[in-house]
Design an enzyme around this catalytic site. Structure first.
Site, PDB file in Angstrom:
ATOM      1  N   SER A  35     -15.690   7.547   4.781  1.00  0.00           N
ATOM      2  CA  SER A  35     -14.569   8.469   4.563  1.00  0.00           C
ATOM      3  C   SER A  35     -13.579   7.890   3.562  1.00  0.00           C
ATOM      4  N   ASN A  36     -13.571   6.564   3.410  1.00  0.00           N
ATOM      5  CA  ASN A  36     -12.686   5.961   2.398  1.00  0.00           C
ATOM      6  C   ASN A  36     -13.399   4.834   1.659  1.00  0.00           C
ATOM      7  N   LYS A  85      -5.558   4.472   6.908  1.00  0.00           N
ATOM      8  CA  LYS A  85      -4.484   3.503   6.634  1.00  0.00           C
ATOM      9  C   LYS A  85      -3.392   3.989   5.677  1.00  0.00           C
ATOM     10  N   ASN A 100      -8.239   9.042  15.181  1.00  0.00           N
ATOM     11  CA  ASN A 100      -9.213   8.081  14.637  1.00  0.00           C
ATOM     12  C   ASN A 100      -8.877   6.640  15.043  1.00  0.00           C
ATOM     13  N   SER A 125      -1.575  -5.368  11.757  1.00  0.00           N
ATOM     14  CA  SER A 125      -0.814  -5.404  10.503  1.00  0.00           C
ATOM     15  C   SER A 125       0.576  -5.981  10.740  1.00  0.00           C
ATOM     16  N   TYR A 150       1.056   5.772  11.313  1.00  0.00           N
ATOM     17  CA  TYR A 150       0.059   4.718  11.043  1.00  0.00           C
ATOM     18  C   TYR A 150       0.497   3.404  11.697  1.00  0.00           C
ATOM     19  N   LYS A 154      -1.167   0.916  15.051  1.00  0.00           N
ATOM     20  CA  LYS A 154      -1.451  -0.523  15.156  1.00  0.00           C
ATOM     21  C   LYS A 154      -0.753  -1.124  16.375  1.00  0.00           C
ATOM     22  N   ASN A 200       0.224   1.334  -3.062  1.00  0.00           N
ATOM     23  CA  ASN A 200       0.451  -0.116  -2.973  1.00  0.00           C
ATOM     24  C   ASN A 200       0.672  -0.724  -4.352  1.00  0.00           C
ATOM     25  N   LEU A 201       1.432  -1.801  -4.338  1.00  0.00           N
ATOM     26  CA  LEU A 201       1.896  -2.413  -5.584  1.00  0.00           C
ATOM     27  C   LEU A 201       0.760  -2.876  -6.506  1.00  0.00           C
ATOM     28  N   ARG A 295      12.487   2.683  -2.589  1.00  0.00           N
ATOM     29  CA  ARG A 295      11.575   3.617  -1.927  1.00  0.00           C
ATOM     30  C   ARG A 295      12.001   3.717  -0.469  1.00  0.00           C
TER      31      ARG A 295
HETATM   32  P1  NAD Z   1     -10.393   0.775   3.933  1.00  0.00           P
HETATM   33  O1  NAD Z   1     -10.000   2.194   4.018  1.00  0.00           O
HETATM   34  O2  NAD Z   1     -10.806   0.236   2.612  1.00  0.00           O
HETATM   35  O3  NAD Z   1     -11.568   0.461   4.976  1.00  0.00           O
HETATM   36  C1  NAD Z   1     -11.679   1.150   6.193  1.00  0.00           C
HETATM   37  C2  NAD Z   1     -13.103   1.659   6.274  1.00  0.00           C
HETATM   38  O4  NAD Z   1     -13.274   2.320   7.519  1.00  0.00           O
HETATM   39  C3  NAD Z   1     -13.454   2.663   5.182  1.00  0.00           C
HETATM   40  O5  NAD Z   1     -14.647   2.249   4.542  1.00  0.00           O
HETATM   41  C4  NAD Z   1     -13.655   3.992   5.934  1.00  0.00           C
HETATM   42  O6  NAD Z   1     -14.659   4.769   5.316  1.00  0.00           O
HETATM   43  C5  NAD Z   1     -14.041   3.507   7.296  1.00  0.00           C
HETATM   44  N1  NAD Z   1     -13.720   4.381   8.426  1.00  0.00           N
HETATM   45  C6  NAD Z   1     -12.535   4.978   8.739  1.00  0.00           C
HETATM   46  N2  NAD Z   1     -12.649   5.654   9.883  1.00  0.00           N
HETATM   47  C7  NAD Z   1     -13.923   5.484  10.323  1.00  0.00           C
HETATM   48  C8  NAD Z   1     -14.647   5.909  11.465  1.00  0.00           C
HETATM   49  N3  NAD Z   1     -14.085   6.679  12.408  1.00  0.00           N
HETATM   50  N4  NAD Z   1     -15.933   5.529  11.590  1.00  0.00           N
HETATM   51  C9  NAD Z   1     -16.532   4.754  10.651  1.00  0.00           C
HETATM   52  N5  NAD Z   1     -15.900   4.304   9.553  1.00  0.00           N
HETATM   53  C10 NAD Z   1     -14.599   4.677   9.398  1.00  0.00           C
HETATM   54  O7  NAD Z   1      -9.189  -0.084   4.541  1.00  0.00           O
HETATM   55  P2  NAD Z   1      -8.955  -1.649   4.528  1.00  0.00           P
HETATM   56  O8  NAD Z   1      -7.826  -1.934   3.603  1.00  0.00           O
HETATM   57  O9  NAD Z   1     -10.232  -2.368   4.375  1.00  0.00           O
HETATM   58  O10 NAD Z   1      -8.386  -1.838   5.995  1.00  0.00           O
HETATM   59  C11 NAD Z   1      -9.210  -2.268   7.054  1.00  0.00           C
HETATM   60  C12 NAD Z   1      -8.377  -2.335   8.312  1.00  0.00           C
HETATM   61  O11 NAD Z   1      -7.278  -3.224   8.099  1.00  0.00           O
HETATM   62  C13 NAD Z   1      -7.756  -1.023   8.766  1.00  0.00           C
HETATM   63  O12 NAD Z   1      -7.770  -0.982  10.174  1.00  0.00           O
HETATM   64  C14 NAD Z   1      -6.337  -1.108   8.250  1.00  0.00           C
HETATM   65  O13 NAD Z   1      -5.458  -0.317   8.996  1.00  0.00           O
HETATM   66  C15 NAD Z   1      -6.057  -2.583   8.434  1.00  0.00           C
HETATM   67  N6  NAD Z   1      -5.001  -3.105   7.559  1.00  0.00           N
HETATM   68  C16 NAD Z   1      -5.112  -2.923   6.208  1.00  0.00           C
HETATM   69  C17 NAD Z   1      -4.116  -3.387   5.372  1.00  0.00           C
HETATM   70  C18 NAD Z   1      -4.174  -3.160   3.884  1.00  0.00           C
HETATM   71  O14 NAD Z   1      -3.130  -3.221   3.229  1.00  0.00           O
HETATM   72  N7  NAD Z   1      -5.333  -2.922   3.288  1.00  0.00           N
HETATM   73  C19 NAD Z   1      -3.001  -4.064   5.921  1.00  0.00           C
HETATM   74  C20 NAD Z   1      -2.947  -4.259   7.299  1.00  0.00           C
HETATM   75  C21 NAD Z   1      -3.964  -3.771   8.115  1.00  0.00           C
HETATM   76  C1  UD1 Z   2       2.478  -1.166   2.846  1.00  0.00           C
HETATM   77  C2  UD1 Z   2       2.487  -0.259   4.044  1.00  0.00           C
HETATM   78  C3  UD1 Z   2       2.404  -1.067   5.325  1.00  0.00           C
HETATM   79  C4  UD1 Z   2       1.237  -2.023   5.302  1.00  0.00           C
HETATM   80  C5  UD1 Z   2       1.409  -2.920   4.077  1.00  0.00           C
HETATM   81  C6  UD1 Z   2       0.305  -3.943   3.959  1.00  0.00           C
HETATM   82  C7  UD1 Z   2       3.882   1.595   3.264  1.00  0.00           C
HETATM   83  C8  UD1 Z   2       5.192   2.324   3.445  1.00  0.00           C
HETATM   84  N1  UD1 Z   2       3.702   0.529   4.042  1.00  0.00           N
HETATM   85  O1  UD1 Z   2       3.709  -1.788   2.825  1.00  0.00           O
HETATM   86  O2  UD1 Z   2       2.270  -0.217   6.430  1.00  0.00           O
HETATM   87  O3  UD1 Z   2       1.225  -2.813   6.461  1.00  0.00           O
HETATM   88  O4  UD1 Z   2       1.413  -2.093   2.907  1.00  0.00           O
HETATM   89  O5  UD1 Z   2      -0.840  -3.391   3.430  1.00  0.00           O
HETATM   90  O6  UD1 Z   2       3.034   1.988   2.489  1.00  0.00           O
HETATM   91  N2  UD1 Z   2       6.320  -1.363  -4.977  1.00  0.00           N
HETATM   92  C9  UD1 Z   2       6.907  -1.045  -6.181  1.00  0.00           C
HETATM   93  N3  UD1 Z   2       6.294  -0.115  -6.948  1.00  0.00           N
HETATM   94  C10 UD1 Z   2       5.129   0.513  -6.594  1.00  0.00           C
HETATM   95  C11 UD1 Z   2       4.545   0.170  -5.359  1.00  0.00           C
HETATM   96  C12 UD1 Z   2       5.179  -0.768  -4.562  1.00  0.00           C
HETATM   97  O7  UD1 Z   2       7.936  -1.579  -6.532  1.00  0.00           O
HETATM   98  O8  UD1 Z   2       4.646   1.371  -7.329  1.00  0.00           O
HETATM   99  C13 UD1 Z   2       6.974  -2.373  -4.128  1.00  0.00           C
HETATM  100  C14 UD1 Z   2       7.408  -1.807  -2.787  1.00  0.00           C
HETATM  101  O9  UD1 Z   2       8.689  -1.273  -2.880  1.00  0.00           O
HETATM  102  C15 UD1 Z   2       7.344  -3.067  -1.916  1.00  0.00           C
HETATM  103  C16 UD1 Z   2       6.238  -3.914  -2.554  1.00  0.00           C
HETATM  104  O10 UD1 Z   2       6.043  -3.404  -3.853  1.00  0.00           O
HETATM  105  O11 UD1 Z   2       8.546  -3.737  -2.023  1.00  0.00           O
HETATM  106  C17 UD1 Z   2       4.921  -3.847  -1.794  1.00  0.00           C
HETATM  107  O12 UD1 Z   2       4.617  -2.469  -1.595  1.00  0.00           O
HETATM  108  P1  UD1 Z   2       3.228  -1.981  -0.951  1.00  0.00           P
HETATM  109  O13 UD1 Z   2       2.093  -2.587  -1.697  1.00  0.00           O
HETATM  110  O14 UD1 Z   2       3.279  -0.517  -0.837  1.00  0.00           O
HETATM  111  O15 UD1 Z   2       3.207  -2.684   0.480  1.00  0.00           O
HETATM  112  P2  UD1 Z   2       4.284  -2.636   1.669  1.00  0.00           P
HETATM  113  O16 UD1 Z   2       5.537  -1.972   1.266  1.00  0.00           O
HETATM  114  O17 UD1 Z   2       4.433  -4.029   2.143  1.00  0.00           O
END
Ligand code: NAD
Ligand code: UD1
Length: 337
Positions: A35-36, A85, A100, A125, A150, A154, A200-201, A295
């Protein structure tokens, strides 16, 4: 070879963890509904590891499929990445997120109980800390009210795990609280695949450098930080992947009904402007950016205290911010524009 079910194993963090598990001698069984993510990731994983991977395309809420996987493979444990996410989307479609993210954990726990599977690593997270009152945050820093559905999933998943382990079901669980995952596999064969406009940044930075986005907006430079921009703890996804291997191996040596949480970060905070500068320097290019307004909902500053994971799991981050910025850019270049 111990087989580990990786839900969401085709995703960003799951795919890198699959590589590190193979390197550590485990056999990852990937379950993902795509799905992602993209099925091509599986081919890439095979290229990197030089071996075939077992992949099931399906939903980890599907109990019949889980039972089938367990029938076909003797599973030593589960690493549960699968979740939705996107923070913004979760405020629009909260039920989709609760269904989910909570539903899949509940189904998995019942499945593990029935099949006698003992070990679970769960993706949490740093979002559970909100804006902490003291920095760096330790695992005992109080959690704050979630800023989004979201974030709440967690928090609630962590609570479910605490309550469940207290009931003595005979399992061992670690929740890893990830800080901000960035970077990509050094081979540039796998990395993050953000859909649409990134929130994300780092994906926004790399897409701007690639010309996909015109300009990066830095959200606010009037925060109480050295250069006025927000501070985060950016952790290379390979280091994060390694933390899962360490966590899983550690669980095996614990008594039953063990539960604990660990921060996974570098222990160092960097401002948004420092990230941009590191990106420009290591890749020798100039990024088009401007300072914009704050933001809504952003946290001013957060970084991890990593003492617990360092001491108990023997895990240390190895990659620098420059490594992350180089690997993120090399990955972006493979995606074209
Ligand atoms: P991602 O979206 O790249 O990976 C998640 C995967 O799960 C995807 O491939 C999606 O297709 C699959 N998926 C979702 N729902 C499903 C389901 N019901 N059954 C089977 N597959 C399913 O995300 P990620 O960045 O790899 O994140 C992985 C985990 O880490 C998540 O739980 C996310 O919430 C957590 N997390 C991510 C971040 C981040 O910034 N990337 C930060 C903190 C926590
Ligand atoms: C995001 C998620 C958070 C998750 C975390 C780690 C949101 C609101 N929160 O937070 O739930 O746990 O990622 O994956 O999305 N920034 C800019 N310009 C941009 C994008 C971001 O300046 O175009 C700044 C933001 O203001 C922030 C920093 O970069 O200060 C990081 O941003 P981002 O990557 O979105 O992560 P988080 O804010 O930490």
């Amino acid at each position: 070879m111990k087989k580990i079910l990786i839900t969401g194993g085709a995703g960003y963090i799951g795919s890198h963890t699959a590589v590190e598990l193979i390197n550590a001698g485990f056999d990852p069984i990937v379950l993902d509904d795509l799905s992602n993510s993209d099925e091509k990731v599986l081919d890439r994983l095979e290229e990197i590891s030089g071996r075939k991977l077992t992949f099931y395309k399906g939903d980890c809420n599907d109990r019949i499929l889980l039972d089938q996987i367990s029938f076909e493979h003797e599973l030593a444990g589960v690493i549960h990445f699968a979740a939705f996410k996107a923070v913004g989307e979760s405020t629009q479609f909260p039920l989709k997120y609760y269904k989910n993210n909570l539903g899949s954990l509940l189904v998995l726990l019942e499945f593990m109980k029935d099949q006698g599977i003992k070990d679970l690593v769960f993706s949490s997270s740093c979002t559970v800390y909100g804006q902490p009152d003291q920095l760096p945050v330790t695992e005992s820093t109080p959690r704050k009210e979630a800023e989004s559905p979201y974030g709440n999933t967690k928090k609630v998943c962590e609570d479910i795990l605490v309550d469940y382990v207290k009931s003595k079901p005979g399992i061992r669980v670690i929740s890893l609280r990830y800080f901000n995952p960035v970077g990509a596999h050094p081979s540039s064969k796998i990395g993050e695949l953000p859909l649409g406009v990134p929130n994300n940044l780092v994906p926004y930075i790399t897409q701007t450098a690639a010309g996909i986005r015109k300009k990066l907006t830095v959200f606010g430079d009037d925060y109480d930080t050295p250069d006025g921009t927000c501070i985060r703890d950016f952790i290379h996804v390979m280091d994060l992947a390694d933390a899962h291997v360490k966590a899983f191996s550690f669980l095996n040596h614990q008594e039953m009904d063990y539960y604990d949480v660990f921060n996974v970060g570098t222990g160092k905070g960097n401002t948004v402007l420092e990230v941009i500068q590191a990106f420009e320097k290591v890749n020798d290019l100039k990024l088009n950016y401007e300072i914009g307004p704050r933001r809504e909902g952003d946290i001013e500053k957060i970084w991890a205290d990593t003492k617990k994971i360092n001491e108990e799991l023997g895990w240390y981050s190895k990659y620098s911010l420059e490594d992350s910025m180089r690997d993120s850019w090399n990955w972006q270049k493979t995606l074209g524009n």
